[in-house]
Design an enzyme around this catalytic site. Structure first.
Site, PDB file in Angstrom:
ATOM      1  N   CYS A  84      14.085  37.102 -51.868  1.00 52.30           N
ATOM      2  CA  CYS A  84      15.057  36.157 -51.209  1.00 52.30           C
ATOM      3  C   CYS A  84      16.288  36.071 -51.895  1.00 52.30           C
ATOM      4  O   CYS A  84      16.392  35.944 -53.316  1.00 52.30           O
ATOM      5  CB  CYS A  84      14.236  35.027 -50.733  1.00 52.30           C
ATOM      6  SG  CYS A  84      15.308  33.569 -49.999  1.00 52.30           S
ATOM      7  N   HIS A  98      10.513  36.223 -41.748  1.00 50.75           N
ATOM      8  CA  HIS A  98      10.988  35.796 -43.312  1.00 50.75           C
ATOM      9  C   HIS A  98      12.231  35.034 -42.784  1.00 50.75           C
ATOM     10  O   HIS A  98      12.426  33.754 -43.353  1.00 50.75           O
ATOM     11  CB  HIS A  98      11.261  36.682 -44.074  1.00 50.75           C
ATOM     12  CG  HIS A  98      12.029  36.491 -45.357  1.00 50.75           C
ATOM     13  ND1 HIS A  98      11.335  36.479 -46.669  1.00 50.75           N
ATOM     14  CD2 HIS A  98      13.206  35.747 -45.712  1.00 50.75           C
ATOM     15  CE1 HIS A  98      12.351  36.108 -47.672  1.00 50.75           C
ATOM     16  NE2 HIS A  98      13.204  35.600 -46.803  1.00 50.75           N
ATOM     17  N   GLU A  99      13.006  35.421 -42.078  1.00 51.15           N
ATOM     18  CA  GLU A  99      14.253  34.798 -41.553  1.00 51.15           C
ATOM     19  C   GLU A  99      14.155  33.460 -40.707  1.00 51.15           C
ATOM     20  O   GLU A  99      14.747  32.483 -40.879  1.00 51.15           O
ATOM     21  CB  GLU A  99      15.364  35.802 -40.846  1.00 51.15           C
ATOM     22  CG  GLU A  99      15.571  36.834 -41.850  1.00 51.15           C
ATOM     23  CD  GLU A  99      16.377  36.682 -43.190  1.00 51.15           C
ATOM     24  OE1 GLU A  99      16.919  35.513 -43.194  1.00 51.15           O
ATOM     25  OE2 GLU A  99      16.071  37.358 -44.119  1.00 51.15           O
ATOM     26  N   HIS A 114      13.135  30.777 -42.609  1.00 52.22           N
ATOM     27  CA  HIS A 114      14.409  29.891 -42.836  1.00 52.22           C
ATOM     28  C   HIS A 114      14.983  28.904 -42.172  1.00 52.22           C
ATOM     29  O   HIS A 114      15.363  27.768 -42.760  1.00 52.22           O
ATOM     30  CB  HIS A 114      15.532  30.866 -43.498  1.00 52.22           C
ATOM     31  CG  HIS A 114      15.336  31.492 -44.875  1.00 52.22           C
ATOM     32  ND1 HIS A 114      15.225  30.748 -45.975  1.00 52.22           N
ATOM     33  CD2 HIS A 114      15.494  32.932 -45.233  1.00 52.22           C
ATOM     34  CE1 HIS A 114      15.235  31.498 -46.959  1.00 52.22           C
ATOM     35  NE2 HIS A 114      15.325  32.621 -46.705  1.00 52.22           N
TER      36      HIS A 114
END
Length: 204
Positions: A131, A174-175, A178
C-alpha cells in the site's frame, strides 16, 4: 488551503508527499459520498489520481518524481475523505515479450463505488499486498472475495455495474476498503498470516 484545493491546482502533480501514511486518522474514517452531479473539483481530483497512477508506472516519471509504483489510489490516501478511487491495472507482455493488445485490463475512476455482490469463494494474492500509505513490508495472505460486482458512477454521473475477478477484483476491493477506513492488513489472520481457508484461491 485544503488538501483537495492544493491537489487540483493545474500545476500540481501528486507525489508521495501528498500521500498520508498509516496512523493518520483519515485512513480510519468512513469517507463521505460525493454528491451528483459531480463538482468540477471532484472531477479534477479523480483525473489527478489517475495521472498519478500513470506516472507511477512510467519508469522515467516515477524516477523523476520519486514515486512508488501503484495500481490503485483512494481519495482518503490524499487526506481527502471522499468516496473516490482510481484503478489502473496494466496488462503484461506475453511469454515472448510482445506488448499486450490492450495496455490496461482495468482503467477507471470510480465515484461512490459499492460492492453489490460477491462470490462465496475467497482469494488472496500469493505475494501479499502492499500500500502506498504503508512504508513497511506486511507479510501474509490478505483474504478477499475472488469475484465482486461493483456499482459506481463515472465523471459524467453515469452509473455502471462491472463484474471483476482475480487480480482486478483484489485491487478494487483494496481501494474500496480505503474509503471504508479499512487497511489491507486488517484482513490478514494475525495468528497465522499464511493460513489457507478451504477453497481459497491463491492468485500468483
Amino acid at each position: 488551503m485544503s488538501a483537495q484545493d492544493k491537489i487540483i491546482k493545474a500545476s500540481h502533480l501528486i507525489t508521495m508527499d501528498d500521500i498520508i501514511r498509516e496512523g493518520n486518522p483519515t485512513l480510519r474514517k468512513e469517507a463521505s459520498e460525493v454528491s451528483l452531479p459531480l463538482s468540477d473539483e471532484d472531477i479534477i481530483l479523480g483525473e489527478k489520481m489517475m495521472q498519478f497512477l500513470k506516472h507511477s508506472q512510467d519508469p522515467v516519471m516515477a524516477e523523476k518524481l520519486g514515486l512508488r509504483g501503484g495500481v490503485g489510489l483512494a481519495a482518503p490516501q490524499l487526506d481527502i475523505s471522499k468516496r473516490i478511487i482510481a484503478v489502473l491495472v496494466p496488462n503484461m507482455e506475453d511469454s515472448e515479450g510482445n506488448p499486450p493488445k490492450e495496455a490496461y485490463s482495468l482503467q477507471e475512476i470510480m465515484y461512490n463505488p459499492k460492492i453489490v455482490a460477491h462470490s462465496v469463494q475467497e482469494a488472496a494474492l500469493a505475494d501479499g499486498e502492499g500500500c502506498l500509505s504503508v512504508d513497511r513490508l506486511v507479510e501474509g495472505y490478505v483474504v478477499r472475495h475472488s469475484r465482486v460486482t461493483v456499482d459506481y458512477y463515472d465523471k459524467k454521473g453515469d452509473k455502471h455495474r462491472i463484474k471483476l475477478k482475480g487480480y482486478n477484483a483484489i485491487v478494487v476491493q483494496h481501494e474500496i476498503d480505503h474509503i471504508n477506513g479499512i487497511m489491507f492488513y486488517d484482513r490478514i489472520n494475525s495468528q497465522n498470516p499464511f493460513a489457507i481457508k478451504e477453497g481459497m484461491l491463491i492468485i500468483e
